[in-house]
Enzyme design. Structure first.
Site, PDB file in Angstrom:
ATOM      1  N   THR A 253       0.820  -1.213   0.000  1.00 20.37           N
ATOM      2  CA  THR A 253       0.000   0.000   0.000  1.00 20.37           C
ATOM      3  C   THR A 253       0.849   1.254   0.000  1.00 20.37           C
ATOM      4  O   THR A 253       0.448   2.283  -0.542  1.00 20.37           O
ATOM      5  CB  THR A 253      -0.919  -0.030   1.246  1.00 20.37           C
TER       6      THR A 253
ATOM      7  N   TYR B  22      -7.766  -0.103  -3.641  1.00 19.68           N
ATOM      8  CA  TYR B  22      -6.760   0.516  -4.511  1.00 19.68           C
ATOM      9  C   TYR B  22      -5.837  -0.567  -5.032  1.00 19.68           C
ATOM     10  O   TYR B  22      -5.893  -1.723  -4.597  1.00 19.68           O
ATOM     11  CB  TYR B  22      -5.957   1.540  -3.709  1.00 19.68           C
TER      12      TYR B  22
ATOM     13  N   THR C 147       1.697  -4.243   4.276  1.00 19.45           N
ATOM     14  CA  THR C 147       1.547  -4.501   5.712  1.00 19.45           C
ATOM     15  C   THR C 147       1.029  -5.912   6.016  1.00 19.45           C
ATOM     16  O   THR C 147       1.201  -6.401   7.131  1.00 19.45           O
ATOM     17  CB  THR C 147       0.588  -3.479   6.354  1.00 19.45           C
ATOM     18  N   ASP C 148       0.399  -6.558   5.020  1.00 15.20           N
ATOM     19  CA  ASP C 148      -0.261  -7.843   5.324  1.00 15.20           C
ATOM     20  C   ASP C 148       0.709  -8.903   5.845  1.00 15.20           C
ATOM     21  O   ASP C 148       0.384  -9.640   6.773  1.00 15.20           O
ATOM     22  CB  ASP C 148      -0.976  -8.387   4.075  1.00 15.20           C
TER      23      ASP C 148
ATOM     24  N   LYS D  94       0.564  -7.467  13.066  1.00 13.18           N
ATOM     25  CA  LYS D  94      -0.483  -6.619  12.498  1.00 13.18           C
ATOM     26  C   LYS D  94      -1.743  -6.931  13.291  1.00 13.18           C
ATOM     27  O   LYS D  94      -2.190  -8.079  13.326  1.00 13.18           O
ATOM     28  CB  LYS D  94      -0.676  -6.899  11.004  1.00 13.18           C
TER      29      LYS D  94
ATOM     30  N   GLU E 293       0.262 -33.285  28.598  1.00 10.94           N
ATOM     31  CA  GLU E 293      -0.443 -34.291  27.802  1.00 10.94           C
ATOM     32  C   GLU E 293       0.570 -35.131  27.006  1.00 10.94           C
ATOM     33  O   GLU E 293       1.760 -34.855  26.960  1.00 10.94           O
ATOM     34  CB  GLU E 293      -1.375 -33.606  26.805  1.00 10.94           C
TER      35      GLU E 293
HETATM   36  N1  ASP Z   1      -2.545  -5.730   0.783  1.00 11.78           N
HETATM   37  C1  ASP Z   1      -1.547  -4.720   1.073  1.00 11.78           C
HETATM   38  C2  ASP Z   1      -0.194  -5.401   1.122  1.00 11.78           C
HETATM   39  O1  ASP Z   1       0.092  -6.075   2.075  1.00 11.78           O
HETATM   40  C3  ASP Z   1      -1.893  -4.042   2.337  1.00 11.78           C
HETATM   41  C4  ASP Z   1      -0.925  -3.013   2.798  1.00 11.78           C
HETATM   42  O2  ASP Z   1       0.172  -2.829   2.311  1.00 11.78           O
HETATM   43  O3  ASP Z   1      -1.302  -2.324   3.774  1.00 11.78           O
HETATM   44  O4  ASP Z   1       0.571  -5.245   0.207  1.00 11.78           O
END
Ligand code: ASP
Length: 365
Positions: free
Chosen positions: A49, A63, A129-130, A202, A323
């Protein structure tokens, strides 16, 4: 008063250079004259992003991630050239949900190659961020240098009125240029806080304060752009690990199995059938396993597949168990979440498939 150029404005005015990538410190900088007294920082761009472009400046979702090239990102933050000689290089330009082992290995090898050069002082990586926490922990275990490695991303695309990427780039370069940043392991610099790669997660799908180290806490803050540290991790990292990816072409297959009501072990059987060398079981509570899924996991362990018990609960360690699970050689993940336990298990499996030795690694890293 002159309007300060936003990243969105730069994107519109200089999109003709989007995607143009140099090679860090292979040649003299074209736009900024290198200053001998400043540290040399290489920015490796992978997408996300932070390099995202939307149709309007009010659009925060929907986006295209990974649309803008590294040079355009850097042009938006000319202030970075006051604290460091900065050059950029494009490694990939993808949404990080589609990160691969291939890109990881390319990135890790490039980080090690750059940091081995006496004239490169630090590396900053722009990333989606993912899966940012996964790439950060992977690099935390395979980087062979104590020079700073810092990951950043953004929650709002570069074209948004509230794009958070520019300030994250500026903070990251401030951190990369700081004498205090050396030897702290790979760090994440977003939203004015510094997180360590091992403990960061995250935690929110949408908000800019998504990166947190629940329970174990931040390493420090940016105080008016200046990095200030308050704590350090006690777990081994970077040049103090036994892992070496320099000759690796791929990583061993490790699958994550998410437990739930009525779990019957079929996913564990599928992992074995698909050639998994290890399995991370994201269990309920303190890494608990459904009684109807136990047989499939015991069977996997008997076949030499290493089983790690992690937890689907976001906080607290997964500890040893009285266990039969421990007796079967299952390893407990401690405070590593399932996706990070997977990375340590993959790297552990490049050395051994002895569960006792892998358990030692989970106690160390
Ligand atoms: N889907 C994006 C990514 O991980 C989300 C982001 O960058 O916040 O590239």
């Amino acid at each position: 008063m002159m309007m300060k150029k936003t990243l969105a404005a730069i994107f519109v005015s200089s999109s003709f250079i989007a995607g143009v990538a140099g090679s860090c410190f292979a040649q003299a900088p074209t736009q900024h004259v290198a200053k001998a007294q400043l540290p040399n920082v290489c920015i490796l761009a992978t997408g996300g992003t932070i390099a995202g472009s939307a149709a309007s400046n009010t659009q925060m979702t929907g986006y295209k991630a990974g649309a803008i090239g590294i040079q355009t990102l850097l042009n938006a933050v000319p202030e970075i050239h006051k604290v460091a000689n900065v050059q950029g290089e494009q490694i990939s330009n993808i949404g990080s949900e589609s990160m691969t082992h291939e890109i990881w290995l390319k990135l890790a090898k490039r980080v090690n190659e750059l940091l081995a050069k006496p004239d490169v002082d630090a590396v900053v990586i722009t990333h989606g961020t993912d899966t940012l926490e996964e790439t950060a922990y992977f690099l935390n275990l395979v980087t062979k240098s104590d020079k700073p490695v810092i990951l950043i991303g953004a929650m709002h695309p570069a074209t948004a009125i509230s794009a958070d990427g520019s300030v994250n780039i500026l903070n990251a370069v401030n951190l990369a240029a700081s004498k205090d940043a050396k030897g702290r392991g790979v760090m994440i610099a977003m939203n004015d806080v510094i997180n360590g790669a091992r403990d960061v997660q995250k935690t929110n799908t949408l908000r800019v304060d998504t990166f947190q180290s629940p329970e174990l806490g931040y390493l420090g803050y940016f105080e008016n752009g200046r990095p200030v540290f308050y704590k350090a991790t006690t777990r081994k990292h970077t040049k103090d690990t036994e892992f070496d990816v320099s000759e690796l072409k791929d990583l061993p297959r490790v699958d994550i199995i998410y437990s739930h009501v009525n779990d019957d072990g079929k996913m564990a059987e599928a992992a074995v059938a698909n050639g998994a060398k290890g399995v991370v079981h994201a269990g309920t509570g303190n890494g608990s396993i459904h009684e109807n899924a136990e047989a499939a996991l015991y069977d996997a362990a008997k076949k030499g597949i290493v089983v790690v018990r992690a937890a689907r609960v976001p906080n607290g360690p997964t500890i040893e168990s009285t266990e039969a699970w421990d007796k079967a050689g299952f390893v407990h993940a401690g405070t590593l979440n399932p996706q990070k336990a997977r990375i340590l298990l993959q790297l552990g499996l490049t050395k051994t498939n002895d569960p006792a030795k892998i358990a030692e690694m989970f106690g160390k890293y």
